[in-house]
Design a protein around this motif. Structure first.
Motif, PDB file in Angstrom:
ATOM      1  N   GLY A 217       0.870  -1.072   0.060  1.00 42.57           N
ATOM      2  CA  GLY A 217      -0.163  -0.076   0.007  1.00 42.57           C
ATOM      3  C   GLY A 217       0.955   1.376   0.005  1.00 42.57           C
ATOM      4  N   ARG A 218       0.238   2.483   0.205  1.00 46.42           N
ATOM      5  CA  ARG A 218       0.874   3.732   0.151  1.00 46.42           C
ATOM      6  C   ARG A 218      -0.421   4.697   1.144  1.00 46.42           C
ATOM      7  NH1 ARG A 218       0.934   7.392  -4.526  1.00 46.42           N
ATOM      8  NH2 ARG A 218       0.238   9.032  -2.829  1.00 46.42           N
ATOM      9  N   GLY A 219       0.237   5.996   1.308  1.00 53.34           N
ATOM     10  CA  GLY A 219      -0.763   6.669   1.654  1.00 53.34           C
ATOM     11  C   GLY A 219      -1.719   7.472   0.727  1.00 53.34           C
ATOM     12  N   GLY A 220      -2.668   8.227   1.184  1.00 55.96           N
ATOM     13  CA  GLY A 220      -3.686   8.626   0.383  1.00 55.96           C
ATOM     14  C   GLY A 220      -3.285   9.570  -1.124  1.00 55.96           C
ATOM     15  N   GLY A 221      -3.923   9.921  -1.992  1.00 55.62           N
ATOM     16  CA  GLY A 221      -3.732  10.761  -3.177  1.00 55.62           C
ATOM     17  C   GLY A 221      -4.995  10.538  -4.107  1.00 55.62           C
ATOM     18  N   SER A 222      -4.655  11.401  -5.150  1.00 61.65           N
ATOM     19  CA  SER A 222      -5.851  11.384  -6.220  1.00 61.65           C
ATOM     20  C   SER A 222      -5.838   9.913  -6.923  1.00 61.65           C
ATOM     21  CB  SER A 222      -5.671  12.412  -7.013  1.00 61.65           C
ATOM     22  OG  SER A 222      -4.487  12.362  -8.067  1.00 61.65           O
ATOM     23  N   ILE A 223      -7.062   9.859  -7.702  1.00 63.55           N
ATOM     24  CA  ILE A 223      -6.886   8.693  -8.507  1.00 63.55           C
ATOM     25  C   ILE A 223      -5.705   8.285  -9.397  1.00 63.55           C
ATOM     26  CG2 ILE A 223      -8.271   9.781 -10.354  1.00 63.55           C
ATOM     27  CD1 ILE A 223      -9.871   7.011 -10.606  1.00 63.55           C
ATOM     28  N   GLU A 224      -5.077   9.442  -9.777  1.00 64.23           N
ATOM     29  CA  GLU A 224      -3.967   9.368 -10.638  1.00 64.23           C
ATOM     30  C   GLU A 224      -2.705   8.930  -9.777  1.00 64.23           C
ATOM     31  OE1 GLU A 224      -6.948  12.053 -12.557  1.00 64.23           O
ATOM     32  OE2 GLU A 224      -5.904  12.072 -10.704  1.00 64.23           O
ATOM     33  N   ASP A 225      -2.740   9.312  -8.606  1.00 62.07           N
ATOM     34  CA  ASP A 225      -1.827   8.826  -7.423  1.00 62.07           C
ATOM     35  C   ASP A 225      -1.814   7.502  -7.459  1.00 62.07           C
ATOM     36  OD1 ASP A 225      -0.773  11.431  -7.772  1.00 62.07           O
ATOM     37  OD2 ASP A 225      -1.626  12.251  -5.739  1.00 62.07           O
ATOM     38  N   LEU A 226      -3.045   6.833  -7.028  1.00 59.60           N
ATOM     39  CA  LEU A 226      -3.211   5.547  -6.692  1.00 59.60           C
ATOM     40  C   LEU A 226      -3.287   4.667  -7.847  1.00 59.60           C
ATOM     41  CD1 LEU A 226      -5.803   6.321  -3.969  1.00 59.60           C
ATOM     42  CD2 LEU A 226      -3.346   6.280  -3.703  1.00 59.60           C
ATOM     43  N   TRP A 227      -3.129   5.083  -9.153  1.00 64.28           N
ATOM     44  CA  TRP A 227      -3.559   4.410 -10.455  1.00 64.28           C
ATOM     45  C   TRP A 227      -2.483   3.001 -10.516  1.00 64.28           C
ATOM     46  CZ3 TRP A 227      -7.603   3.799 -12.677  1.00 64.28           C
ATOM     47  CH2 TRP A 227      -7.743   3.299 -13.646  1.00 64.28           C
ATOM     48  N   ALA A 228      -1.313   3.109 -10.065  1.00 67.09           N
ATOM     49  CA  ALA A 228      -0.449   1.849 -10.118  1.00 67.09           C
ATOM     50  C   ALA A 228      -0.918   0.583  -9.180  1.00 67.09           C
ATOM     51  CB  ALA A 228       0.733   2.114  -9.387  1.00 67.09           C
ATOM     52  N   PHE A 229      -2.055   0.820  -8.433  1.00 71.83           N
ATOM     53  CA  PHE A 229      -2.530  -0.164  -7.532  1.00 71.83           C
ATOM     54  C   PHE A 229      -3.877  -0.824  -8.346  1.00 71.83           C
ATOM     55  CE2 PHE A 229      -0.112   1.952  -4.616  1.00 71.83           C
ATOM     56  CZ  PHE A 229       0.473   1.018  -3.933  1.00 71.83           C
ATOM     57  N   ASN A 230      -4.294  -0.020  -9.500  1.00 71.48           N
ATOM     58  CA  ASN A 230      -5.212  -0.566 -10.425  1.00 71.48           C
ATOM     59  C   ASN A 230      -4.747  -1.241 -11.531  1.00 71.48           C
ATOM     60  OD1 ASN A 230      -7.373   0.384  -9.087  1.00 71.48           O
ATOM     61  ND2 ASN A 230      -6.815   2.585  -9.762  1.00 71.48           N
TER      62      ASN A 230
END
Length: 404
Positions: free
Chosen positions: A209-222
């Protein structure tokens, strides 16, 4: 009346006409950079070449369009028939067919972001394939020895995870796999980290995991590849991406989803203070139960002793022993008396027999006459010159009858 001079018209070939129209369109700067909105229809996705052919339509008109592979590969979502989109591109004429069309350079969903569309499409696809099914979820071990952590080595999430792990369960070992958590190279590093921990059996549970962010920031986990890496991982995986309201594909495919990285650490290991409290409670409970059991058994034993004393075989044996001794004494006295009586009777009989004993008679001076081994109790049984014997107390002699 003026009559115009008749001029002979210029005859063009089809190619000339198409070329002329194409040059007009291409020299119109307004058609070289246009934004067009419409609904996708007649979609054809050439997977081998990567080109996408489609039509855009509204209530009254339709226009053909194409998006070449170089531009199509940058799409975050998968275009579908019926989807309303906004396209940026240029209008040109395809000379061989005389068909003018839109050459799309970029495409975005109309009203909803492309990442949101891509997320929904991938989620539905993986869900239909069973990757989110609860029957595939592995339980997190109750007392893990080693926790693998896949996250950025410089973010706040890794420090939060480590602090909580060591505070809750100081004996835990932590294996950190440092990775990028956003950007083009992040999905590949996340996949490699999951596979490395799994193939080497390096831990008992994985936190990714990682901390929060925008959908672009979290996109690697999709990433679809990351989803399959987690699904095929033999080690239980806890997903801890973003904040509580953030959801990624990683959350759905993992064995357990935590709302935050800190919560993932709490789910991964037990709390030593809770364990000690639980153990103390159990100890007190067991001690109380043992005391109650011992007291109950002691009470039962006392009651049993009292009951046994009433019907004790030992008491009965003692009573029987006393009776037996009494009977023995009685029979011994009786036997002594009987023996004494019989002894007296025997002595009397012996005296009487002794009085009748022929030897005793002979001792008083008498003799016994015998002839041929038979006693002669009358003189008439002898004749003159008969020989016989006379037995005295001290021996026998031969005698001869000489007359009456």
């Amino acid at each position: 009346m003026y009559t115009p001079e008749f001029t002979k018209p210029k005859i063009l070939s089809v190619s000339q006409l198409n070329f002329y129209i194409k040059s007009i369109i291409e020299n119109d700067s307004r058609l070289n950079f246009v934004f067009l909105t419409g609904e996708i229809s007649n979609l054809t996705d050439h997977y081998k070449s990567g080109h996408i052919y489609l039509s855009l339509k509204d209530e009254k008109s339709i226009i053909k369009a194409v998006m070449f592979a170089g531009n199509a590969c940058r799409l975050k979502f998968k275009p579908q028939n019926g989807m309303k989109v906004i396209c940026r591109g240029r209008v040109a004429l395809y000379e061989p067919s005389g068909q003018y069309q839109l050459y799309i350079e970029d495409m975005q969903p109309d009203g909803i972001g492309s990442l949101t569309i891509a997320y929904d499409q991938l989620k539905k696809s993986l869900e239909d394939k069973g990757l989110f099914d609860s029957k595939h979820k592995k339980p997190v071990p109750e007392f893990p020895k080693t926790v693998g952590v896949i996250t950025s080595p410089t973010g706040a999430a890794v420090q939060d995870i480590k602090n909580i792990l060591y505070r809750r369960f100081p004996c835990i070992d932590v294996v950190l796999c440092p990775v990028l958590v956003q950007g083009e190279n992040a999905p590949k590093q996340l996949v490699e980290a999951v596979r490395t921990l799994d193939e080497n059996n390096a831990c008992d549970v994985i936190i990714i995991g990682r901390g929060g962010g925008s959908i672009e920031d979290l996109w690697a986990f999709n990433s679809e590849e990351l989803a399959y890496a987690i699904y095929n991982c033999k080690i239980p995986v806890i997903s801890a991406v973003g904040h509580e309201t953030d959801f990624t594909i990683c959350d759905f495919v993992s064995d357990l989803r935590a709302p935050t990285p800190s919560a993932a650490a709490e789910l991964a290991v037990p709390d030593k203070s809770e364990l000690l409290e639980n153990y103390n409670t159990q100890y007190q409970y067991i001690s109380s139960m043992l005391d109650l059991k011992i007291n109950s058994c002691s009470k039962n034993l006392s009651e049993l002793k009292s009951r046994v004393a009433v019907v004790s075989p030992t008491a009965n044996m003692r009573e029987f022993e006393h009776k037996l001794n009494d009977y023995l004494a009685y029979f011994q006295g009786y036997m002594y008396e009987l023996i004494s009586e019989k002894e007296n009777q025997l002595k009397n009989s012996a005296t009487s027999l002794n009085a009748l004993n022929p030897v005793s008679v002979l001792a008083r001076g008498y003799a016994i006459a015998e002839k041929n081994g038979k006693a002669i109790n009358s003189a008439k049984k002898l004749k003159v010159d008969d020989e016989f014997t006379l037995e005295f107390a001290d021996g026998k002699i031969n005698a001869k009858c000489i007359g009456e």
